[in-house]
Design an enzyme around this catalytic site. Structure first.
Site, PDB file in Angstrom:
ATOM      1  N   ILE A 146     -10.264   0.484 -33.880  1.00  7.04           N
ATOM      2  CA  ILE A 146     -10.051   0.364 -35.322  1.00  7.04           C
ATOM      3  C   ILE A 146      -9.866   1.750 -35.949  1.00  7.04           C
ATOM      4  O   ILE A 146      -8.930   1.978 -36.727  1.00  7.04           O
ATOM      5  CB  ILE A 146     -11.220  -0.380 -35.988  1.00  7.04           C
ATOM      6  CG1 ILE A 146     -11.330  -1.800 -35.445  1.00  7.04           C
ATOM      7  CG2 ILE A 146     -11.050  -0.401 -37.505  1.00  7.04           C
ATOM      8  CD1 ILE A 146     -12.597  -2.528 -35.857  1.00  7.04           C
TER       9      ILE A 146
ATOM     10  N   ASP B 129     -16.727  11.136 -32.935  1.00  9.19           N
ATOM     11  CA  ASP B 129     -17.061  10.059 -32.016  1.00  9.19           C
ATOM     12  C   ASP B 129     -17.415  10.694 -30.677  1.00  9.19           C
ATOM     13  O   ASP B 129     -16.539  11.187 -29.968  1.00  9.19           O
ATOM     14  CB  ASP B 129     -15.896   9.085 -31.849  1.00  9.19           C
ATOM     15  CG  ASP B 129     -16.283   7.836 -31.069  1.00  9.19           C
ATOM     16  OD1 ASP B 129     -17.175   7.934 -30.188  1.00  9.19           O
ATOM     17  OD2 ASP B 129     -15.709   6.770 -31.334  1.00  9.19           O
TER      18      ASP B 129
ATOM     19  N   ARG C  68     -20.363  -1.654 -40.582  1.00 11.54           N
ATOM     20  CA  ARG C  68     -21.619  -2.378 -40.795  1.00 11.54           C
ATOM     21  C   ARG C  68     -22.358  -1.783 -41.992  1.00 11.54           C
ATOM     22  O   ARG C  68     -22.449  -0.566 -42.143  1.00 11.54           O
ATOM     23  CB  ARG C  68     -22.513  -2.312 -39.542  1.00 11.54           C
ATOM     24  CG  ARG C  68     -21.998  -3.141 -38.377  1.00 11.54           C
ATOM     25  CD  ARG C  68     -22.064  -4.629 -38.691  1.00 11.54           C
ATOM     26  NE  ARG C  68     -21.648  -5.480 -37.580  1.00 11.54           N
ATOM     27  CZ  ARG C  68     -20.416  -5.951 -37.428  1.00 11.54           C
ATOM     28  NH1 ARG C  68     -19.465  -5.614 -38.284  1.00 11.54           N
ATOM     29  NH2 ARG C  68     -20.134  -6.761 -36.419  1.00 11.54           N
TER      30      ARG C  68
ATOM     31  N   GLU D 275     -26.197  -9.691 -45.742  1.00 11.31           N
ATOM     32  CA  GLU D 275     -25.053 -10.575 -45.976  1.00 11.31           C
ATOM     33  C   GLU D 275     -25.455 -12.029 -45.790  1.00 11.31           C
ATOM     34  O   GLU D 275     -26.263 -12.330 -44.916  1.00 11.31           O
ATOM     35  CB  GLU D 275     -23.911 -10.214 -45.011  1.00 11.31           C
ATOM     36  CG  GLU D 275     -23.374  -8.810 -45.235  1.00 11.31           C
ATOM     37  CD  GLU D 275     -22.223  -8.452 -44.296  1.00 11.31           C
ATOM     38  OE1 GLU D 275     -21.884  -9.283 -43.415  1.00 11.31           O
ATOM     39  OE2 GLU D 275     -21.668  -7.356 -44.432  1.00 11.31           O
TER      40      GLU D 275
ATOM     41  N   HIS E  36     -16.842  -8.945 -46.352  1.00 12.93           N
ATOM     42  CA  HIS E  36     -16.787  -8.749 -44.900  1.00 12.93           C
ATOM     43  C   HIS E  36     -15.656  -9.578 -44.290  1.00 12.93           C
ATOM     44  O   HIS E  36     -15.851 -10.303 -43.302  1.00 12.93           O
ATOM     45  CB  HIS E  36     -18.118  -9.087 -44.242  1.00 12.93           C
ATOM     46  CG  HIS E  36     -18.345  -8.319 -42.969  1.00 12.93           C
ATOM     47  ND1 HIS E  36     -19.581  -7.952 -42.512  1.00 12.93           N
ATOM     48  CD2 HIS E  36     -17.459  -7.821 -42.046  1.00 12.93           C
ATOM     49  CE1 HIS E  36     -19.467  -7.287 -41.378  1.00 12.93           C
ATOM     50  NE2 HIS E  36     -18.182  -7.192 -41.072  1.00 12.93           N
ATOM     51  N   ILE E  37     -14.466  -9.407 -44.866  1.00 13.36           N
ATOM     52  CA  ILE E  37     -13.308 -10.179 -44.397  1.00 13.36           C
ATOM     53  C   ILE E  37     -12.240  -9.278 -43.782  1.00 13.36           C
ATOM     54  O   ILE E  37     -11.119  -9.740 -43.548  1.00 13.36           O
ATOM     55  CB  ILE E  37     -12.696 -11.030 -45.533  1.00 13.36           C
ATOM     56  CG1 ILE E  37     -12.499 -10.229 -46.812  1.00 13.36           C
ATOM     57  CG2 ILE E  37     -13.564 -12.241 -45.817  1.00 13.36           C
ATOM     58  CD1 ILE E  37     -11.374  -9.251 -46.813  1.00 13.36           C
ATOM     59  N   GLY E  38     -12.596  -8.030 -43.487  1.00 12.93           N
ATOM     60  CA  GLY E  38     -11.608  -7.123 -42.915  1.00 12.93           C
ATOM     61  C   GLY E  38     -10.957  -7.666 -41.665  1.00 12.93           C
ATOM     62  O   GLY E  38      -9.757  -7.507 -41.451  1.00 12.93           O
TER      63      GLY E  38
END
Length: 310
Positions: A155, A174, A232, A261, A280-282
């Site tokens: 992502i 990262d 998150r 949530e 939270h609909i990505g």
């Protein structure tokens, strides 16, 4: 009573393309909001060999109620709702459909970033109320500015490519990322706080990074930074973010995930004009729904096949 082994889905549906792969199993749906008690009861009744996790949590008590359980397969990439320590102790594999919703989530992150930078929601509301703010409004231009990404998996890298196409400088943190494209500069986390004009979170939630964006780290950021989170909610200290937005330290926040949530009425973010919120609909698109379902089904089947051949 079915003679097929049972597979529980913590949801009310699964893509037909995924179901077509699972014809050898009795499919049991737990519903859209299964509680721990619901899951324990279903496991006691059906003794599943696999669970595909869409909603809710799967902890030790659920695993103990399913002695035949071999695999817990996430319908998506984030496995923080699964007790991985308990699963490992019981010899249960935890797998995820990593990358299945990468395009969808990266696009949502970009949409939130643009909405924040261009005041899309506020200007829309003003226009519908009969106002014309051309003489007084100035938006933020993203080209030439720095975006800092925390997490450079499927992502994060998809988002990085889009940010680069906008002419943004892309820096990222990262510790597990290797072979990054040349338009992503790997930097320490402190550099992201210090140099980014916008910060976008794309990492899993762990005990180590919980609340990583807090009063201390927000204070290190450039004044007027934009914060985007499609990962998150637990990555952010929400009270600290609210204070930072109200003070102007953070120009705007685009959020698709939250500490608790679903968000309930009275949440402090509600009614705050510089918070752009989505539920939270990505990763929820028609394409991602199929990709995640098929990925979760294939991952579960792979583990079950290995278990059967041992």
């Amino acid at each position: 009573m079915s003679t097929k082994p049972a597979l529980i889905i913590t949801g009310a549906d699964l893509a037909q393309q995924a179901l077509d792969l699972l014809t050898g199993y009795e499919i049991v749906y737990a519903g859209k909001a299964p509680t721990e008690e619901d899951m324990v009861a279903l496991c006691q009744q059906h003794d599943p060999v696999a669970i595909i996790v869409r909603y809710g949590k799967v902890g030790a008590s659920v695993m103990d109620a399913a002695p035949s359980l071999k695999v817990i397969s996430k319908h998506g990439s984030g496995t923080d709702t699964i007790d991985k320590v308990a699963a490992k102790a019981r010899g249960i594999e935890v797998v995820a459909a990593v990358g299945a919703n990468a395009a969808a989530v990266a696009e949502q992150a970009l949409a939130l970033l643009l909405a924040c930078a261009k005041s899309v929601v506020q200007l829309d509301a003003r226009m519908h109320a009969g106002h014309w703010d051309k003489a007084t409004h100035k938006s933020l231009e993203l080209g030439g500015r720095t975006v800092g990404l925390v997490g450079l998996g499927a992502i994060g890298l998809r988002f990085a490519k889009m940010a680069d196409a906008l002419g943004m400088r892309v820096i990222g943190f990262d510790p597990f990322a290797k072979h990054l494209p040349d338009y992503v500069q790997s930097v320490p986390l402190e550099t992201i706080w210090r140099e980014a004009d916008a910060i976008s979170l794309h990492c899993p939630l762990t005990d180590e990074n919980r609340g990583m964006l807090n009063a201390a780290t927000l204070a290190q950021c450039r004044r007027g930074v934009i914060v985007v989170n499609t990962a998150r909610g637990g990555l952010i200290d929400e009270a600290a973010l609210l204070d930072a937005v109200r003070s102007g330290q953070v120009m705007a926040a685009g959020l698709d995930s939250f500490a608790v949530e679903p968000m309930t009425a009275g949440h402090p973010f509600q009614g705050e004009p510089r918070f752009i919120l989505s539920p939270h609909i990505g990763g929820v698109t028609s394409d991602a729904y199929v990709n995640m379902g098929v990925g979760a089904a294939r991952n579960a089947l792979a583990v079950l096949h290995r278990a059967a051949t041992v």
